[in-house]
Design a protein around this motif. Structure first.
Motif, PDB file in Angstrom:
ATOM      1  N   CYS A 136       0.859  -1.169   0.000  1.00  0.00           N
ATOM      2  CA  CYS A 136       0.000   0.000   0.000  1.00  0.00           C
ATOM      3  C   CYS A 136       0.903   1.229   0.000  1.00  0.00           C
ATOM      4  N   ILE A 137       0.346   2.351  -0.393  1.00  0.00           N
ATOM      5  CA  ILE A 137       1.133   3.579  -0.373  1.00  0.00           C
ATOM      6  C   ILE A 137       1.556   3.868   1.066  1.00  0.00           C
ATOM      7  N   ALA A 138       2.840   4.105   1.273  1.00  0.00           N
ATOM      8  CA  ALA A 138       3.363   4.304   2.622  1.00  0.00           C
ATOM      9  C   ALA A 138       2.794   5.572   3.253  1.00  0.00           C
ATOM     10  N   VAL A 173       7.200   7.895  -5.247  1.00  0.00           N
ATOM     11  CA  VAL A 173       6.268   6.959  -4.619  1.00  0.00           C
ATOM     12  C   VAL A 173       7.035   5.918  -3.801  1.00  0.00           C
ATOM     13  N   VAL A 174       6.583   5.696  -2.592  1.00  0.00           N
ATOM     14  CA  VAL A 174       7.168   4.685  -1.716  1.00  0.00           C
ATOM     15  C   VAL A 174       6.039   3.789  -1.219  1.00  0.00           C
ATOM     16  N   TYR A 175       6.261   2.487  -1.306  1.00  0.00           N
ATOM     17  CA  TYR A 175       5.253   1.534  -0.861  1.00  0.00           C
ATOM     18  C   TYR A 175       5.615   0.956   0.498  1.00  0.00           C
ATOM     19  N   GLU A 176       4.595   0.559   1.222  1.00  0.00           N
ATOM     20  CA  GLU A 176       4.762  -0.210   2.450  1.00  0.00           C
ATOM     21  C   GLU A 176       4.459  -1.669   2.151  1.00  0.00           C
ATOM     22  N   HIS A 177       5.360  -2.545   2.533  1.00  0.00           N
ATOM     23  CA  HIS A 177       5.128  -3.988   2.372  1.00  0.00           C
ATOM     24  C   HIS A 177       3.971  -4.378   3.263  1.00  0.00           C
ATOM     25  N   VAL A 204      -0.849  -3.224  -5.496  1.00  0.00           N
ATOM     26  CA  VAL A 204      -1.201  -2.121  -4.599  1.00  0.00           C
ATOM     27  C   VAL A 204      -2.644  -2.270  -4.123  1.00  0.00           C
ATOM     28  N   MET A 205      -2.796  -2.319  -2.809  1.00  0.00           N
ATOM     29  CA  MET A 205      -4.103  -2.443  -2.170  1.00  0.00           C
ATOM     30  C   MET A 205      -4.400  -1.184  -1.356  1.00  0.00           C
TER      31      MET A 205
END
Length: 234
Positions: A136-138, A173-177, A204-205
């Motif tokens: 998800c988007i961090a 853009v940075v994602y969170e695992h 991406v959720m």
């Protein structure tokens, strides 16, 4: 395609003792994920890796493959998820045949929807990566509002860019695992030793469907969101 679905449900938990088999809105926490695998028309066989006889008997009675309990060395607090996956894949293939995809649902993330599983599988089939991993988007961005102390103790942006970043929308853009939904190539799972050795791409959720139960406060929040979702569906 021959797709094996998997959940890992270890009996030990320091943050929320017994959480995987604890009642969450009318059924064991693990069943929110297990039932999704069993109900999916795209999952051909389901396997549950656990060191709990109670959870194992429960899962097999619901339709999971009879693979036996998880080996002791994969049931410790620091046992890597990767080794658990490898063992589950081998055990499942010995019964169900060679897989073309391995789907893992984390049973501590019960807020995912069936459409998330389908979306991750669609992405895996269209892009043919080694692995699809839910993200998800961090909430915090290391280029903008994550900071760390330098050698003097003064705070600096964790990942500074020339000129700086002064608005979140201008940051990379940075994602969170998000420990929710994974789809893997069985060949990659067999040959690799960690997640990021191959081509791992994000699915991406929405962040509200990625919440993970790790501490007592997480349980309260997830339970509240589950009840809110159930009330909205009635």
């Amino acid at each position: 395609m021959m797709i094996i679905g998997h959940i890992g449900a270890r009996k030990g938990s320091k943050g929320v003792p017994g959480k995987n088999f604890r009642d969450m809105c009318g059924k064991p926490l693990m069943d929110w994920s297990l039932d999704q695998l069993l109900e999916s028309t795209r999952i051909d066989a389901v396997v549950v890796s656990t060191d709990s006889q109670e959870m194992y008997d429960h899962a097999v009675a619901k339709g999971a493959l009879d693979i036996g309990l998880r080996p002791a060395h994969l049931a410790t607090d620091d046992a890597p998820k990767w080794g658990v996956w490898q063992h589950a894949l081998d055990a499942a293939e010995a019964i169900a045949g060679k897989a073309t995809a391995f789907v893992d649902l984390d049973c501590t993330s019960p807020l995912r929807l069936m459409e998330d599983i389908d979306g991750a599988l669609d992405l895996f089939e269209s892009e043919a990566p080694d692995m699809v991993m839910s993200c998800c988007i961090a909430g915090k961005n290391p280029y903008f509002n994550m900071v760390e102390p330098d050698e003097t103790g003064a705070l600096r942006v964790s990942k500074p860019l020339p000129g700086g970043v002064w608005a979140r929308q201008n940051a990379p853009v940075v994602y969170e695992h998000a420990a929710s939904t994974y789809v893997l190539s069985p060949d990659y799972l067999r040959k690799a030793s960690t997640i990021y050795e191959g081509r791992v791409i994000p699915f991406v959720m929405p962040s509200e469907r990625c919440m993970d139960v790790d501490e007592p406060l997480d349980w309260k929040i997830v339970e509240f969101l589950m009840k809110d979702t159930q009330n909205g569906a009635t």
